[in-house]
Write a protein that holds these residues in place. Structure first.
Motif, short mmCIF file in Angstrom:
data_model
loop_
_atom_site.label_atom_id
_atom_site.label_comp_id
_atom_site.label_asym_id
_atom_site.label_seq_id
_atom_site.Cartn_x
_atom_site.Cartn_y
_atom_site.Cartn_z
N ALA A 83 58.37 71.36 34.45
CA ALA A 83 59.36 71.74 33.44
C ALA A 83 59.74 73.22 33.58
O ALA A 83 60.92 73.58 33.45
N LEU A 84 58.75 74.07 33.85
CA LEU A 84 59.03 75.49 34.03
C LEU A 84 59.89 75.74 35.27
O LEU A 84 60.83 76.54 35.22
N VAL A 85 59.58 75.06 36.35
CA VAL A 85 60.38 75.21 37.56
C VAL A 85 61.79 74.69 37.32
O VAL A 85 62.77 75.32 37.72
N TRP A 86 61.92 73.55 36.66
CA TRP A 86 63.24 72.99 36.36
C TRP A 86 64.05 73.94 35.48
O TRP A 86 65.24 74.17 35.73
N ARG A 87 63.41 74.53 34.49
CA ARG A 87 64.09 75.47 33.60
C ARG A 87 64.57 76.71 34.38
O ARG A 87 65.69 77.17 34.21
#
Length: 127
Positions: free
Chosen positions: A115-119
């Motif tokens: 999720a952090l990478v996607w954000r």
């Protein structure tokens, strides 16, 4: 050489068992307990950061991440608690089994990282 590797593996297993005892000890500070639980979850989880079927890198993460996390977690535990945990582990040497809780925790960590990478990617590419 092979015997030294076996001895190192036995020592690593004993230290992981001691870490599991120390993580349950109420005298262990919460940051050390949290790191200990993450290290144990990673070590016992059937899911690795880099899958084992990838040549060299798959085994390299186990050879580096587990000992490094173990080293750090053991440094954060008070010496008296660690001595008691090692003594308890030596008294009752048990085999650390794969953990469903460890699997769940690692899946949660991986989802959070994803999720952090996607954000980050969405913010950089017009999101």
């Amino acid at each position: 050489m092979l015997e030294r590797l076996r001895e190192a593996a036995r020592h690593l297993k004993a230290e992981l068992l001691a870490l599991s005892h120390a993580a349950r000890d109420p005298r262990t500070p919460w940051p050390a307990r949290a790191l200990a639980l993450l290290v144990l979850a990673y070590a016992l989880s059937p899911i690795d950061l880099i899958p084992d079927f990838i040549p060299v890198l798959g085994q390299l993460d186990d050879l580096l991440l587990v000992p490094a996390g173990l080293w750090l977690a053991l440094r954060l535990i008070p010496p008296v608690v660690l001595a008691d945990a090692r003594a308890e582990a030596a008294r009752a040497p048990a085999r650390l089994a794969r953990s469903a809780w460890g699997l769940a925790l690692m899946v949660l960590v991986y989802l959070l990282l994803l999720a952090l990478v996607w954000r980050w990617w969405a913010q950089r590419h017009g999101g």
